[in-house]
Design a protein around this motif. Structure first.
Motif, PDB file in Angstrom:
ATOM      1  N   ILE A  98      84.001 -21.822 -83.040  1.00  0.00           N
ATOM      2  CA  ILE A  98      84.401 -23.196 -82.756  1.00  0.00           C
ATOM      3  C   ILE A  98      85.919 -23.301 -82.772  1.00  0.00           C
ATOM      4  O   ILE A  98      86.569 -22.955 -83.775  1.00  0.00           O
ATOM      5  N   ASP A 100      89.074 -25.244 -83.345  1.00  0.00           N
ATOM      6  CA  ASP A 100      89.317 -26.420 -84.186  1.00  0.00           C
ATOM      7  C   ASP A 100      90.816 -26.614 -84.365  1.00  0.00           C
ATOM      8  O   ASP A 100      91.468 -25.913 -85.123  1.00  0.00           O
ATOM      9  N   SER A 101      91.354 -27.596 -83.656  1.00  0.00           N
ATOM     10  CA  SER A 101      92.799 -27.846 -83.709  1.00  0.00           C
ATOM     11  C   SER A 101      93.238 -28.463 -85.034  1.00  0.00           C
ATOM     12  O   SER A 101      94.434 -28.526 -85.324  1.00  0.00           O
ATOM     13  N   LYS A 102      92.276 -28.920 -85.831  1.00  0.00           N
ATOM     14  CA  LYS A 102      92.624 -29.523 -87.126  1.00  0.00           C
ATOM     15  C   LYS A 102      93.008 -28.459 -88.164  1.00  0.00           C
ATOM     16  O   LYS A 102      93.627 -28.773 -89.168  1.00  0.00           O
ATOM     17  N   ILE A 103      92.611 -27.223 -87.925  1.00  0.00           N
ATOM     18  CA  ILE A 103      93.020 -26.146 -88.824  1.00  0.00           C
ATOM     19  C   ILE A 103      94.521 -25.949 -88.681  1.00  0.00           C
ATOM     20  O   ILE A 103      95.053 -25.892 -87.575  1.00  0.00           O
ATOM     21  N   TYR A 109      91.405 -19.566 -90.954  1.00  0.00           N
ATOM     22  CA  TYR A 109      90.039 -19.646 -90.442  1.00  0.00           C
ATOM     23  C   TYR A 109      89.126 -20.244 -91.497  1.00  0.00           C
ATOM     24  O   TYR A 109      89.463 -20.313 -92.689  1.00  0.00           O
ATOM     25  N   LYS A 119      79.020 -20.347 -88.685  1.00  0.00           N
ATOM     26  CA  LYS A 119      80.061 -21.065 -87.962  1.00  0.00           C
ATOM     27  C   LYS A 119      81.428 -20.474 -88.309  1.00  0.00           C
ATOM     28  O   LYS A 119      81.779 -20.348 -89.481  1.00  0.00           O
ATOM     29  N   LYS A 121      85.338 -21.187 -87.550  1.00  0.00           N
ATOM     30  CA  LYS A 121      86.259 -22.184 -87.024  1.00  0.00           C
ATOM     31  C   LYS A 121      87.690 -21.663 -87.127  1.00  0.00           C
ATOM     32  O   LYS A 121      88.099 -21.134 -88.163  1.00  0.00           O
ATOM     33  N   ARG A 123      91.874 -22.281 -85.030  1.00  0.00           N
ATOM     34  CA  ARG A 123      92.645 -22.936 -83.963  1.00  0.00           C
ATOM     35  C   ARG A 123      93.095 -21.927 -82.912  1.00  0.00           C
ATOM     36  O   ARG A 123      93.571 -22.309 -81.838  1.00  0.00           O
TER      37      ARG A 123
END
Length: 777
Positions: A98, A100-103, A109, A119, A121, A123
């Protein structure tokens, strides 16, 4: 579940249908029919990890789903699973990558494993790749070599959030002294990637060989890439002997492109190093006009520092700019390493071209000429959109405006550069030189010298304490250095870097507040199985014993320690090898006479690892009061000043062990005070010579003896065999037998060797002094 699995094999309960949920990478126990999973055995240790109930089962029916932006990491996992086992991953949502630009950061990670889904995640693809490296360690080690035979495997449910501590996490490899195959370079990169290291410093040019194809200068391949023969044995062995065999080679530009592309797929940046102005004798052998004398020289066939360095005339800069033009086409890295270390100025001082350059540019001396040289090359690389990085000698004569400093001679260069607002990469010899011995066992393969244990690497703090919080931001990270004078084979390189690379990876990635050496050793012991599967020739010193001499109220005790849990230590005091019937160590051993302690680690069945042996010389200074007027260098403080009279002598070859004390460029004065005046007959001690590390024994020792009757006797003694690796002092305190003389105190004045003269290793620098046990009889 491990216990259940073993019992099933023992009793062959073939009627049971069981999902194989052996957690190969975990410590596991079983309670109330539920899996109680302890901490995962991941290296480097993640920032945050929580073990949840349940397991996720890899099997042929599961699928993988990922966006285009994370395809490299997803394809790596797919290949790892499918090539390592009979399990094939289909399209589906069981394993989800996934974006995820919020990371917050590119390398961060999150890994979430539940019974239904995994999952990952991140960026960036790089962050996801590091999540895969963590997930990889949750799977059985048999996946590493394609030997996992079951049709499914379970891993524990975990929640991991992870972020690195440093942006620069590197390893270095010198291919100038010895060269290695393309396949091995890729294996090296594989290992770095597995431990989330992101920078490979590739040392490509040396006095002993030029290792990269430069098409404009074919003699670099024809002449500079080969030496006529190679030094046999250690540099300190006299006289020098050679093997009589031509040695060399180089990497073609196509091979370099292949390696760079491979590294990029593993999120490893390669920084090439083209040495200048020193360590350039191979290039000058091919093109003599690049040197100050224009005389023909040979590619160096022994190790050390050589006087032949690049001349500062325009023709040399034209050559280097042309070389770098081809290098820049091959390496997309932000940084280009230009060396800058160990450049003797002898040729420059007598060179008409260099003296004219100094005059024309208004320079003070040859040190400022080095600054001119580095700054000129920096401007050229800056014009091409690149930055330079160099060894801390580039500070000499002033630092080039945009340079990054790689600090190897301790931390002084790093502190100076960071305080001036320059970026720094830490690589001090004391903690980062993987060519040093890693064990005190005398049967270790030959190495350059020194001593750098796994524990010392793990205890490294890349941030010098002298820096403020703001200044510390300029410390980008650190790297392990692998100089290969004594590593002729790929297996030897592996032996020297493993497991120290694992310790360095945790230094650079993991939260320092989480660091615990005992816990690391436990995880490392578990990791050996994975290294075996990867066919890595690692050094296993986990079952070695550490011995520590201590003094309490004038009494001597010896402590034995092993870092592996669940084992026992057995020992003897008579010099005999320990066995299963020898005494079990459970507390400090009182020492009151000369003895030889031998000990080993045992489990319930047999001895593990090699035996430990330590001879103790119970001489008259043990228990006395000792003082030194200077503090030993913090990187070589041994077991402290008391270690000089603890009855234990240092290694014959490893000056960095806990018995030798090191002082840089300082005269020292050692005072030994006895509680009661005693009769003495002799004083013995030893000094180390390690010219390659700028260690030079003193020329003489001065003595002061304060007697019980108030008299002071002054004497001195010159040292003999000053060129041997170990220089011994044997001093006889001779007084007429008719005179009853007792000594209250002894003062040893040890003058430093001084500035190292030209023609010797480290010329122009302050010499180190290393002193061993002071034996008084």
């Amino acid at each position: 579940m491990i216990m259940i699995y073993i019992s099933m094999r023992l009793f062959r309960l073939t009627t049971l249908i069981i999902i194989w949920t052996t957690f190969f990478s975990l410590q596991v126990s079983c309670k109330d029919d539920k899996n109680v999973v302890e901490s995962p055995q991941i290296i480097p240790n993640p920032s945050s990890q929580v073990i949840n109930k349940g397991t996720f089962v890899f099997k042929n029916s599961i699928g993988i789903k990922f966006p285009e932006e994370l395809k490299v990491s997803a394809n790596f996992l797919k290949s790892f699973i499918e090539e390592g086992s009979s399990i094939n991953l289909n399209k589906g949502g069981d394993i989800q990558f996934i974006l995820d630009s919020k990371i917050e950061h590119n390398e961060d990670y999150q890994l979430e494993v539940s019974p239904e889904v995994i999952k990952i995640k991140a960026r960036t693809d790089q962050g996801a790749f590091y999540a895969v490296q963590t997930l990889r360690q949750l799977l059985p080690s048999e996946f590493e070599n394609g030997n996992f035979k079951a049709d499914q495997v379970a891993i524990p449910c975990v929640s991991i959030k992870d972020t690195p501590q440093f942006s620069y996490r590197g390893m270095h490899l010198d291919v100038g002294r010895h060269m290695y195959s393309v396949d091995f370079i890729k294996k090296y990169i594989d290992a770095m990637a597995m431990f989330k290291m992101n920078t490979f410093h590739w040392h490509l040019t040396e006095d002993q060989g030029w290792r990269i194809e430069i098409k404009k200068f074919p003699k670099l391949q024809e002449i500079a890439a080969y030496r006529d023969e190679t030094l046999v044995g250690h540099y300190s062995d006299q006289p020098h002997q050679f093997d009589g065999k031509k040695y060399g080679g180089y990497y073609t530009q196509e091979e370099v492109k292949d390696i760079v592309a491979y590294a990029q797929e593993h999120f490893v940046t390669i920084i090439p190093e083209i040495e200048m102005p020193g360590h350039s004798q191979a290039a000058i052998a091919a093109y003599p006009e690049l040197g100050c004398t224009s005389e023909q020289v040979e590619v160096a066939k022994k190790w050390g520092v050589f006087e032949e360095i690049y001349c500062s005339k325009d023709e040399t800069f034209d050559f280097l700019e042309d070389v770098l033009d081809e290098v820049l086409e091959l390496f997309p890295s932000k940084y280009i390493h230009i060396g800058g270390d160990e450049a003797p100025k002898i040729r420059w001082k007598t060179c008409a071209d260099c003296q004219k350059r100094i005059k024309d540019e208004g320079l003070k001396d040859e040190h400022e000429l080095q600054n001119y040289f580095i700054t000129r090359m920096e401007k050229y690389l800056n014009s091409k959109g690149r930055q330079i990085i160099g060894w801390d000698e580039i500070l000499e004569g002033g630092l080039a405006p945009n340079a990054t400093v790689m600090s190897w001679r301790g931390t002084k260069g790093a502190i100076e550069a960071a305080k001036a607002g320059h970026n720094v990469v830490m690589t001090p010899t004391s903690h980062c030189y993987f060519d040093y011995y890693q064990s005190e066992n005398e049967n270790e393969p030959i190495a350059i010298g020194g001593f750098l244990s796994l524990e010392k690497v793990y205890g490294f703090n890349p941030i010098p304490e002298e820096l403020s919080k703001e200044e510390a931001k300029y410390v980008l990270g650190a790297q392990g250095n692998v100089w290969t004078e004594y590593m002729p084979t790929e297996k030897q390189v592996e032996y020297m870097i493993f497991p120290r690379i694992l310790a360095m990876s945790e230094v650079l990635w993991s939260n320092p507040e989480q660091k615990n050496y005992d816990n690391f050793v436990s995880r490392l012991e578990n990791f050996h199985e994975r290294l075996d599967a990867l066919d890595i020739n690692y050094a296993n010193h986990l079952y070695e014993i550490e011995g520590i001499m201590s003094l309490e109220d004038g009494n001597a005790f010896y402590e034995l320690k092993s870092y592996t849990e669940g084992k026992i230590i057995r020992y003897t005091l008579d010099g005999n090898e320990p066995n299963a019937n020898s005494k079990v160590y459970d507390s400090q051993i009182p020492i009151f006479k000369d003895c030889t302690i031998k000990a080993a680690v045992f489990n319930d069945e047999k001895q593990l690892g090699k035996s430990f042996s330590q001879s103790i010389n119970y001489h008259k200074a043990i228990g006395a009061k000792i003082m030194i007027d200077k503090e030993p260098h913090k990187a070589y403080s041994g077991s402290g000043v008391k270690g000089l009279i603890n009855g234990v002598s240092g290694s014959d070859s490893r000056f960095g062990d806990k018995e030798w004390l090191g002082f840089w460029g300082e005269d020292i004065e050692v005072t030994i005070d006895f509680e009661k005046p005693i009769k003495i007959n002799s004083i013995e001690t030893r000094f180390h010579n390690g010219y390659g590390q700028w260690i030079y024994a003193p020329k003489e020792i001065n003595f002061e003896f304060k007697l019980d009757k108030g008299t002071t006797i002054i004497d001195k003694q010159e040292l003999q065999n000053k060129d041997s690796l170990i220089v011994k002092l044997d001093y006889d305190f001779i007084m007429p037998k008719s005179i009853d003389v007792k000594v209250k105190s002894i003062v040893l004045k040890v003058p430093n060797y001084g500035t190292i003269p030209k023609g010797k290793e480290g010329a122009g620098n302050k010499a180190w002094t290393f002193i061993d046990e002071i034996i008084v009889n």
